[in-house]
Design an enzyme around this catalytic site. Structure first.
Site, PDB file in Angstrom:
ATOM      1  N   MET A  37      74.048 -10.483  64.918  1.00  0.00           N
ATOM      2  CA  MET A  37      73.347 -10.213  66.170  1.00  0.00           C
ATOM      3  C   MET A  37      74.356 -10.019  67.304  1.00  0.00           C
ATOM      4  O   MET A  37      75.309 -10.797  67.425  1.00  0.00           O
ATOM      5  CB  MET A  37      72.431 -11.393  66.518  1.00  0.00           C
ATOM      6  CG  MET A  37      71.415 -11.699  65.452  1.00  0.00           C
ATOM      7  SD  MET A  37      70.408 -13.117  65.917  1.00  0.00           S
ATOM      8  CE  MET A  37      69.512 -13.383  64.404  1.00  0.00           C
ATOM      9  N   HIS A  66      72.606  -7.586  57.512  1.00  0.00           N
ATOM     10  CA  HIS A  66      71.528  -7.106  58.390  1.00  0.00           C
ATOM     11  C   HIS A  66      72.089  -6.970  59.795  1.00  0.00           C
ATOM     12  O   HIS A  66      72.318  -7.966  60.478  1.00  0.00           O
ATOM     13  CB  HIS A  66      70.380  -8.127  58.321  1.00  0.00           C
ATOM     14  CG  HIS A  66      69.241  -7.840  59.232  1.00  0.00           C
ATOM     15  ND1 HIS A  66      68.243  -8.755  59.446  1.00  0.00           N
ATOM     16  CD2 HIS A  66      68.915  -6.762  59.979  1.00  0.00           C
ATOM     17  CE1 HIS A  66      67.363  -8.257  60.284  1.00  0.00           C
ATOM     18  NE2 HIS A  66      67.749  -7.046  60.622  1.00  0.00           N
ATOM     19  N   MET A  68      71.733  -6.401  63.396  1.00  0.00           N
ATOM     20  CA  MET A  68      70.848  -6.354  64.552  1.00  0.00           C
ATOM     21  C   MET A  68      71.723  -6.066  65.785  1.00  0.00           C
ATOM     22  O   MET A  68      71.963  -6.941  66.635  1.00  0.00           O
ATOM     23  CB  MET A  68      70.090  -7.678  64.694  1.00  0.00           C
ATOM     24  CG  MET A  68      69.037  -7.845  63.624  1.00  0.00           C
ATOM     25  SD  MET A  68      68.339  -9.493  63.558  1.00  0.00           S
ATOM     26  CE  MET A  68      69.441 -10.212  62.332  1.00  0.00           C
ATOM     27  N   MET A 137      60.753  -6.577  59.283  1.00  0.00           N
ATOM     28  CA  MET A 137      60.822  -7.823  60.047  1.00  0.00           C
ATOM     29  C   MET A 137      59.425  -8.411  60.158  1.00  0.00           C
ATOM     30  O   MET A 137      58.496  -7.731  60.613  1.00  0.00           O
ATOM     31  CB  MET A 137      61.387  -7.574  61.447  1.00  0.00           C
ATOM     32  CG  MET A 137      62.870  -7.238  61.487  1.00  0.00           C
ATOM     33  SD  MET A 137      63.936  -8.376  60.620  1.00  0.00           S
ATOM     34  CE  MET A 137      63.588  -9.906  61.509  1.00  0.00           C
ATOM     35  N   PHE A 143      65.978 -14.857  66.105  1.00  0.00           N
ATOM     36  CA  PHE A 143      66.040 -16.304  65.873  1.00  0.00           C
ATOM     37  C   PHE A 143      65.430 -16.672  64.526  1.00  0.00           C
ATOM     38  O   PHE A 143      64.472 -16.022  64.077  1.00  0.00           O
ATOM     39  CB  PHE A 143      65.291 -17.048  66.991  1.00  0.00           C
ATOM     40  CG  PHE A 143      65.788 -16.710  68.367  1.00  0.00           C
ATOM     41  CD1 PHE A 143      65.195 -15.680  69.096  1.00  0.00           C
ATOM     42  CD2 PHE A 143      66.890 -17.372  68.904  1.00  0.00           C
ATOM     43  CE1 PHE A 143      65.674 -15.330  70.358  1.00  0.00           C
ATOM     44  CE2 PHE A 143      67.371 -17.033  70.164  1.00  0.00           C
ATOM     45  CZ  PHE A 143      66.768 -16.004  70.891  1.00  0.00           C
ATOM     46  N   GLY A 144      65.967 -17.707  63.917  1.00  0.00           N
ATOM     47  CA  GLY A 144      65.337 -18.250  62.717  1.00  0.00           C
ATOM     48  C   GLY A 144      64.210 -19.189  63.117  1.00  0.00           C
ATOM     49  O   GLY A 144      64.058 -19.530  64.290  1.00  0.00           O
ATOM     50  N   ASP A 175      61.786 -10.235  56.093  1.00  0.00           N
ATOM     51  CA  ASP A 175      62.697 -11.175  56.758  1.00  0.00           C
ATOM     52  C   ASP A 175      62.013 -11.837  57.949  1.00  0.00           C
ATOM     53  O   ASP A 175      61.663 -11.178  58.924  1.00  0.00           O
ATOM     54  CB  ASP A 175      63.902 -10.358  57.243  1.00  0.00           C
ATOM     55  CG  ASP A 175      64.967 -11.207  57.905  1.00  0.00           C
ATOM     56  OD1 ASP A 175      66.029 -10.643  58.211  1.00  0.00           O
ATOM     57  OD2 ASP A 175      64.744 -12.411  58.143  1.00  0.00           O
ATOM     58  N   GLY A 176      61.810 -13.184  57.802  1.00  0.00           N
ATOM     59  CA  GLY A 176      61.294 -13.917  58.952  1.00  0.00           C
ATOM     60  C   GLY A 176      60.037 -14.696  58.621  1.00  0.00           C
ATOM     61  O   GLY A 176      59.025 -14.104  58.264  1.00  0.00           O
TER      62      GLY A 176
HETATM   63  C1  DX5 Z   1      65.606 -13.075  62.817  1.00  0.00           C
HETATM   64  C2  DX5 Z   1      66.375 -13.460  61.589  1.00  0.00           C
HETATM   65  C3  DX5 Z   1      65.544 -14.432  60.807  1.00  0.00           C
HETATM   66  C4  DX5 Z   1      66.254 -15.020  59.622  1.00  0.00           C
HETATM   67  C5  DX5 Z   1      65.267 -15.777  58.755  1.00  0.00           C
HETATM   68  O1  DX5 Z   1      66.326 -12.184  63.555  1.00  0.00           O
HETATM   69  O2  DX5 Z   1      66.653 -12.298  60.814  1.00  0.00           O
HETATM   70  O3  DX5 Z   1      64.383 -13.751  60.385  1.00  0.00           O
HETATM   71  O4  DX5 Z   1      66.822 -14.029  58.895  1.00  0.00           O
HETATM   72  O5  DX5 Z   1      64.778 -16.787  59.523  1.00  0.00           O
HETATM   73  P1  DX5 Z   1      63.654 -17.805  58.988  1.00  0.00           P
HETATM   74  O6  DX5 Z   1      63.603 -17.672  57.484  1.00  0.00           O
HETATM   75  O7  DX5 Z   1      64.161 -19.141  59.428  1.00  0.00           O
HETATM   76  O8  DX5 Z   1      62.391 -17.372  59.648  1.00  0.00           O
HETATM   77 ZN    ZN Z   2      67.868 -10.620  58.545  1.00  0.00          ZN
END
Ligand code: DX5
Ligand code: ZN
Length: 216
Positions: A37, A66, A68, A137, A143-144, A175-176
């Site tokens: 990021m 990935h 971003m 996404m 953010f996670g 992802d997410g």
């Molecule tokens: C967001 C990230 C998250 C991460 C996964 O920009 O890309 O999606 O990879 O996060 P979790 O699995 O904690 O939602």
């Molecule tokens: Zn990712």
């Protein structure tokens, strides 16, 4: 349909990253996912080339990077040299997506495009046959640990239809907010690869969580 797991190290313990990578190496994970990021394309800054270079020295699984970041063309070669096996760029960050995909493939690594939650699947129609993977996404990137966006199941089905209609050979990655509940529904909808960060690294036994997620 494949059932692959890509742990996101965004949620790993950076005070003991080597131990977490060894855990992934020994686990049933299929990839290691790196959420890069830049603080511009997304409202957060994570990590970059040095982390991937060092993880690459000990990783036994392909590095799924990935990006971003804005204007990702600038960094494709450096991430390939750092050890990336798959490079994902954001549709929303590319002015000449077809050229960017060709550039990634010219380095002999797999090319993947990511769509944010607001970006419709049909926009990939003219490049889907060139792609090795599409990343959807299921949270707004940055953010996670965020809540899963339920509309993603529909997008997975739409993407699967686009792939099949065009005779493309392309994995679907999500992802997410992936956990055992959303993960099962995503595999059922046609996803091939699940990225999970907090669900894996916040659990008592990450390796066991990876195995259970794979068979969910
Ligand atoms: C967001 C990230 C998250 C991460 C996964 O920009 O890309 O999606 O990879 O996060 P979790 O699995 O904690 O939602
Ligand atoms: Zn990712």
């Amino acid at each position: 349909m494949s059932r692959y797991i890509a742990p996101s190290i965004l949620s790993a313990d950076f005070n003991r990253l080597g131990k977490d990578i060894e855990m992934i190496n020994k686990s049933e994970a299929d990839y290691i996912h790196f959420d890069v990021m830049d603080g511009v394309f997304v409202p957060n800054i994570s990590f970059g080339i040095p982390v991937i270079q060092h993880v690459n020295k000990i990783a036994t699984k392909p590095l799924d990077v990935h990006l971003m970041i804005i204007d990702p063309d600038r960094f494709i070669e450096p991430f390939v040299k750092a050890g990336a096996s798959i490079i994902t760029v954001h549709y929303e960050a590319c002015n000449h997506l077809h050229r960017t995909i060709q550039q990634i493939k010219s380095f002999g690594v797999k090319a993947s495009v990511c769509l944010n939650p607001h970006t419709p699947v049909f926009l990939l129609e003219e490049v889907i046959a060139d792609l090795d993977m599409v990343l959807l996404m299921s949270v707004n990137p940055g953010f996670g640990g965020q809540a899963f966006i339920e509309n993603t199941y529909k997008k997975v089905r739409q993407l699967k239809a686009l792939i099949d209609t065009n005779g493309a050979n392309c994995l679907i990655e999500v992802d997410g907010g992936v956990n055992n509940k959303t993960g099962k529904l995503l595999f059922d909808a046609g996803a091939d690869v699940l990225v999970a960060g907090s669900f894996i690294f916040n659990s008592d036994n990450p390796a066991e969580t990876i195995s259970k997620l794979k068979m969910v």
